[in-house]
Design a protein around this motif. Structure first.
Motif, PDB file in Angstrom:
ATOM      1  N   LYS A 182       0.827  -1.226   0.000  1.00  0.00           N
ATOM      2  CA  LYS A 182       0.000   0.000   0.000  1.00  0.00           C
ATOM      3  C   LYS A 182       0.852   1.264   0.000  1.00  0.00           C
ATOM      4  O   LYS A 182       0.385   2.328  -0.400  1.00  0.00           O
ATOM      5  CB  LYS A 182      -0.912  -0.005   1.239  1.00  0.00           C
ATOM      6  CG  LYS A 182      -2.039  -1.027   1.147  1.00  0.00           C
ATOM      7  CD  LYS A 182      -3.220  -0.570   1.996  1.00  0.00           C
ATOM      8  CE  LYS A 182      -4.471  -1.336   1.645  1.00  0.00           C
ATOM      9  NZ  LYS A 182      -4.783  -2.415   2.548  1.00  0.00           N
ATOM     10  N   THR A 183       2.086   1.159   0.516  1.00  0.00           N
ATOM     11  CA  THR A 183       2.942   2.353   0.555  1.00  0.00           C
ATOM     12  C   THR A 183       4.324   2.022  -0.006  1.00  0.00           C
ATOM     13  O   THR A 183       4.682   0.855  -0.175  1.00  0.00           O
ATOM     14  CB  THR A 183       3.122   2.894   1.995  1.00  0.00           C
ATOM     15  OG1 THR A 183       3.851   1.929   2.745  1.00  0.00           O
ATOM     16  CG2 THR A 183       1.797   3.184   2.668  1.00  0.00           C
TER      17      THR A 183
ATOM     18  N   LYS B  35       2.652   7.515   0.714  1.00  0.00           N
ATOM     19  CA  LYS B  35       1.332   6.874   0.548  1.00  0.00           C
ATOM     20  C   LYS B  35       0.654   7.202  -0.775  1.00  0.00           C
ATOM     21  O   LYS B  35      -0.257   6.507  -1.194  1.00  0.00           O
ATOM     22  CB  LYS B  35       0.409   7.317   1.684  1.00  0.00           C
ATOM     23  CG  LYS B  35       0.909   6.934   3.069  1.00  0.00           C
ATOM     24  CD  LYS B  35      -0.145   7.298   4.124  1.00  0.00           C
ATOM     25  CE  LYS B  35       0.344   6.998   5.516  1.00  0.00           C
ATOM     26  NZ  LYS B  35       1.512   7.810   5.916  1.00  0.00           N
ATOM     27  N   ASN B  36       1.054   8.297  -1.388  1.00  0.00           N
ATOM     28  CA  ASN B  36       0.374   8.709  -2.616  1.00  0.00           C
ATOM     29  C   ASN B  36       1.317   9.575  -3.456  1.00  0.00           C
ATOM     30  O   ASN B  36       2.463   9.818  -3.060  1.00  0.00           O
ATOM     31  CB  ASN B  36      -0.907   9.482  -2.275  1.00  0.00           C
ATOM     32  CG  ASN B  36      -0.609  10.596  -1.277  1.00  0.00           C
ATOM     33  OD1 ASN B  36       0.404  11.292  -1.392  1.00  0.00           O
ATOM     34  ND2 ASN B  36      -1.480  10.773  -0.287  1.00  0.00           N
TER      35      ASN B  36
ATOM     36  N   LEU C  51       1.729   4.149  -7.323  1.00  0.00           N
ATOM     37  CA  LEU C  51       0.794   4.763  -6.365  1.00  0.00           C
ATOM     38  C   LEU C  51      -0.283   5.582  -7.078  1.00  0.00           C
ATOM     39  O   LEU C  51      -1.415   5.671  -6.600  1.00  0.00           O
ATOM     40  CB  LEU C  51       1.553   5.627  -5.359  1.00  0.00           C
ATOM     41  CG  LEU C  51       2.416   4.876  -4.333  1.00  0.00           C
ATOM     42  CD1 LEU C  51       3.079   5.856  -3.361  1.00  0.00           C
ATOM     43  CD2 LEU C  51       1.599   3.842  -3.548  1.00  0.00           C
TER      44      LEU C  51
ATOM     45  N   THR D 228      -2.732   2.826  -7.852  1.00  0.00           N
ATOM     46  CA  THR D 228      -3.417   2.184  -6.703  1.00  0.00           C
ATOM     47  C   THR D 228      -4.297   3.171  -5.940  1.00  0.00           C
ATOM     48  O   THR D 228      -5.251   2.758  -5.286  1.00  0.00           O
ATOM     49  CB  THR D 228      -2.409   1.557  -5.711  1.00  0.00           C
ATOM     50  OG1 THR D 228      -1.480   2.565  -5.303  1.00  0.00           O
ATOM     51  CG2 THR D 228      -1.678   0.384  -6.321  1.00  0.00           C
ATOM     52  N   THR D 229      -3.985   4.477  -6.013  1.00  0.00           N
ATOM     53  CA  THR D 229      -4.806   5.448  -5.269  1.00  0.00           C
ATOM     54  C   THR D 229      -5.790   6.184  -6.191  1.00  0.00           C
ATOM     55  O   THR D 229      -6.365   7.207  -5.800  1.00  0.00           O
ATOM     56  CB  THR D 229      -3.907   6.498  -4.559  1.00  0.00           C
ATOM     57  OG1 THR D 229      -3.163   7.219  -5.554  1.00  0.00           O
ATOM     58  CG2 THR D 229      -2.946   5.850  -3.571  1.00  0.00           C
TER      59      THR D 229
END
Ligand code: MRU
Length: 368
Positions: A18-19, A38-39, A68, A71-72
């Motif tokens: 996720k990160t 994270k993004n 990212l 995924t985000t």
């Protein structure tokens, strides 16, 4: 690379994917801090504020940045418009290292072509991992190809110490493994050749004093940190056998953009008849630009990086202090261009070549 018995890289995905985790290089050498990205905003901040830096690592971070982005992405199918907008935002994070655009441009079309959200995520993950491994392998090969240059000098000196000068940090922290400029040094050390590295401190952010010295110390390689202006004096007195630096962007005609001050080292090396090599993976060549001085964008950073300096005080606390008068303006040109005529040759993953279009193209006939 080994840090106190632990295998480390400067970037890796978290276990749950996720990160993206990176070593926050702003804190080295006094603290080893890991940052969680994270993004895309976190990735851009990490590149701009230089938690991560160095051309191949900027490319690797950008590759995980594209992951990212995907995924985000907002729920549902991922639109081409969103992908293109976010990739362009990522590409604009820092201007000089061409690896940033190289990584994004290599991954983007494959994600655009992937059918649905799941396939896009899978493609982005696979491509980011591939870029990281590509760069690790490139640096390993750069070490193999650079080793004979050091061995030859060592033999000429009947085994006495080979003194190599380097500027900035083109070590594993700037790449993934081995580094570019440092890869031949590791290979020589491993081969039992007696080497000693002059490490330019590299103002204003001291990547040499903070990062290269830390890496070499952890690897047990003899080194001495020197002021940026000491190199010419050392060369005049026969104390430098070879210069090896990295680069952020090298034109296919052989002009080299690297950390500010590199050009002056190349001039001094030329004046003293000392070989000046630049180590780079193919991802750092710019296959379109011809004239480095005229065309390579040179980043100008916050003048506060020049005005303030950071280090550990006697009590052990890390502090930032102001050096010039508070009202003196400062200029912060982050890179300069060393013209091909001052470069003895390039150490690449495919071998060593001259700093000219013909030799570079002979090694990389597949690039355009
Ligand atoms: O501003 P930086 O620290 O990103 O600059 C890095 C350099 O100039 C390195 O020498 C270059 O990126 C080569 S890294 C293998």
């Amino acid at each position: 690379m080994q840090v106190d018995g632990k295998e480390m890289r400067p970037i890796w995905p978290s276990e749950d994917m996720k990160t993206v985790q990176v070593i926050d290089q702003r804190q080295l050498p006094h603290e080893l801090v890991v940052a969680d990205l994270k993004n895309l905003d976190d990735i851009i901040e990490a590149i701009q504020e230089m938690y991560v830096r160095g051309a191949p690592l900027i490319g690797a971070t950008a590759a995980w940045g594209v992951y990212l982005i995907v995924t985000t992405a907002p729920e549902g199918e991922i639109s081409n418009e969103y992908l293109n907008r976010e990739c362009d935002r990522l590409k604009a994070a820092r201007p000089t290292a061409v690896n940033l655009a190289w990584a994004v441009d290599r991954i983007r079309p494959k994600i655009l072509a992937a059918e649905n959200r799941e396939a896009k995520i899978e493609t982005a993950r696979r491509e980011a991992e591939a870029i990281v491994e590509f760069e690790a392998d490139n640096c390993r090969r750069i070490g193999e190809h650079g080793l004979p240059l050091i061995r030859e000098i060592s033999e000429r000196k009947n085994g006495s110490t080979v003194h190599i000068l380097t500027h900035c940090n083109a070590g594993w922290l700037a790449c993934v493994e081995f580094g570019t400029a440092t890869a031949p040094m590791y290979a020589a050390h491993e081969a039992g050749i007696d080497i000693h590295i002059w490490v330019d401190e590299t103002r204003p952010l001291n990547q040499g004093a903070r990062l290269t010295a830390w890496e070499l110390g952890k690897a047990g390689i003899k080194h001495t940190v020197i002021t940026d202006n000491a190199g010419g004096h050392l060369m005049q007195h026969g104390l430098v056998d070879l210069v090896i630096t990295g680069t952020d962007r090298t034109t296919h005609t052989g002009d080299v953009a690297n950390k500010i001050g590199t050009y002056l080292k190349a001039l001094a090396a030329k004046d003293n008849g000392i070989p000046f090599y630049v180590a780079l993976p193919s991802s750092t060549f710019d296959w379109r630009m011809r004239d480095g001085v005229a065309e390579i964008p040179i980043e100008e950073r916050n003048p506060d990086e020049v005005r303030f300096i950071q280090g550990r005080d006697d009590s052990g606390a890390v502090r930032r202090v102001l050096v010039p008068p508070a009202d003196s303006p400062a200029g912060n040109y982050a890179f300069d261009v060393t013209p091909a005529r001052l470069v003895t040759g390039f150490i690449t993953e495919r071998g060593v070549c001259g700093a000219n279009e013909q030799d570079i193209r002979r090694l990389f006939p597949d690039e355009n």
